[in-house]
Motif scaffolding. Structure first.
Motif, mmCIF file in Angstrom:
data_model
loop_
_atom_site.group_PDB
_atom_site.id
_atom_site.type_symbol
_atom_site.label_atom_id
_atom_site.label_comp_id
_atom_site.label_asym_id
_atom_site.label_seq_id
_atom_site.Cartn_x
_atom_site.Cartn_y
_atom_site.Cartn_z
ATOM 1 N N ASN A 1 98.823 48.531 56.748
ATOM 2 C CA ASN A 1 99.006 47.199 57.342
ATOM 3 C C ASN A 1 98.378 46.074 56.530
ATOM 4 O OD1 ASN A 1 100.418 48.289 59.547
ATOM 5 N ND2 ASN A 1 98.506 48.715 60.634
ATOM 6 N N ALA A 2 97.771 46.421 55.397
ATOM 7 C CA ALA A 2 97.168 45.400 54.535
ATOM 8 C C ALA A 2 97.840 45.377 53.163
ATOM 9 C CB ALA A 2 95.664 45.655 54.394
ATOM 10 N N GLY A 3 99.091 45.809 53.126
ATOM 11 C CA GLY A 3 99.836 45.742 51.879
ATOM 12 C C GLY A 3 99.554 46.864 50.910
ATOM 13 N N GLY A 4 98.992 47.978 51.402
ATOM 14 C CA GLY A 4 98.695 49.096 50.507
ATOM 15 C C GLY A 4 99.914 49.625 49.761
ATOM 16 N N PRO A 5 101.014 49.921 50.489
ATOM 17 C CA PRO A 5 102.207 50.410 49.779
ATOM 18 C C PRO A 5 102.761 49.392 48.798
ATOM 19 C CG PRO A 5 102.344 50.915 52.122
ATOM 20 C CD PRO A 5 101.177 49.998 51.956
ATOM 21 N N GLU A 6 102.762 48.116 49.196
ATOM 22 C CA GLU A 6 103.275 47.069 48.301
ATOM 23 C C GLU A 6 102.430 46.969 47.036
ATOM 24 O OE1 GLU A 6 104.559 46.109 52.486
ATOM 25 O OE2 GLU A 6 102.715 46.780 51.517
ATOM 26 N N ALA A 7 101.109 47.022 47.203
ATOM 27 C CA ALA A 7 100.211 46.952 46.045
ATOM 28 C C ALA A 7 100.452 48.133 45.109
ATOM 29 C CB ALA A 7 98.758 46.925 46.506
ATOM 30 N N SER A 8 100.671 49.304 45.693
ATOM 31 C CA SER A 8 100.921 50.494 44.876
ATOM 32 C C SER A 8 102.235 50.376 44.130
ATOM 33 C CB SER A 8 100.936 51.736 45.762
ATOM 34 O OG SER A 8 99.698 51.911 46.416
ATOM 35 N N LEU A 9 103.270 49.899 44.813
ATOM 36 C CA LEU A 9 104.582 49.771 44.172
ATOM 37 C C LEU A 9 104.557 48.747 43.048
ATOM 38 C CD1 LEU A 9 106.935 50.003 47.275
ATOM 39 C CD2 LEU A 9 106.756 51.652 45.401
ATOM 40 N N MET A 10 103.744 47.699 43.200
ATOM 41 C CA MET A 10 103.627 46.712 42.128
ATOM 42 C C MET A 10 103.045 47.353 40.871
ATOM 43 S SD MET A 10 102.355 43.438 44.378
ATOM 44 C CE MET A 10 102.194 42.282 43.026
#
Length: 238
Positions: free
Chosen positions: A46-55
């Protein structure tokens, strides 16, 4: 010689807390030809973990093409993306599957709290003899009495939830577990990390990503990879 099989738990997120988690993922990916990444769990969904990883993985994908990583033994970017767990239950099942899939030990690197890992162990305690756990813990000391964490981490500890419950459980007394508390200081000390940051930031898209993830934190603009003494241990235990 086969590469170590690695399963990572990280509290990586976007613009909350310490950007060292995002830098540490880049550091891991730079060594992806010397490791076999079996899973990545970003416990802060919920704090953008997946998005940060994908970046970070997208940066890896660009370098994979630009620098012909394939001939150097690096895994395909899509394979790395597929290693990302989608939620807590998926993470638990992926850990079990990875642990029993191969006769080789599964190295579990924990770069944050241990709550999901605890749930996985409590659900499938039989995997404890098939894994090798390395945790990066300990944050704030209150005084001389807290110099050593001891049996329970009573001081603030990044492993926090889950750590003591596992430690106290008799089912896991024989589990291989290396706590390398405070070693992150060795990654931060002196002037070299800042020099490395400026040098490494020139190396491809992942280097650019090192700078990008610290743009809102001027105090963190150096090679701040405090979670990855665990990676270096696997590359060279000496």
């Amino acid at each position: 010689k086969s590469n170590p099989r690695v399963f990572v738990f990280t509290d990586i997120n976007i613009d909350q807390g310490d950007p060292d988690d995002r830098q540490s993922l880049v550091h891991l990916l730079w060594y992806a030809n010397e490791l076999e990444i079996a899973g990545i769990v970003t416990d802060r969904w919920n704090a953008g973990g997946p998005e940060a990883s994908l970046m970070a993985i997208d940066s890896y994908a660009r370098d994979f093409t630009t620098y012909n990583f394939k001939v150097k033994g690096y895994p395909n970017p899509e394979r790395v993306k597929k290693s990302l767990a989608t939620d807590q239950q998926d993470a638990i099942e992926r850990l079990r599957e990875a642990a029993i899939k191969d006769d080789r030990p599964l190295w579990v690197l924990i770069w944050g709290n241990m709550q999901i890992f605890k749930q996985a162990l409590f659900t499938y305690p039989e995997i404890s003899d098939r894994i090798r756990v390395i945790t990066i813990g300990t944050g704030v000391r209150y005084g001389p009495e807290d110099e050593v964490a001891g049996e329970d981490c009573n001081a603030i500890n990044w492993n926090g939830p889950g750590r003591n419950e596992i430690f106290r459980d008799d089912r896991f007394k024989e589990m291989w577990w290396l706590e390398i508390n405070w070693t992150y200081n060795g990654m931060f000390s002196g002037n070299e990390p800042k020099a490395m940051y400026h040098k490494l930031s020139k190396y491809g898209a992942m280097g650019e990503h090192l700078q990008f993830v610290t743009k809102n934190q001027p105090w963190a603009q150096y090679f701040r990879v405090g979670d990855t003494p665990s990676v270096l241990y696997l590359i060279d235990p000496g």
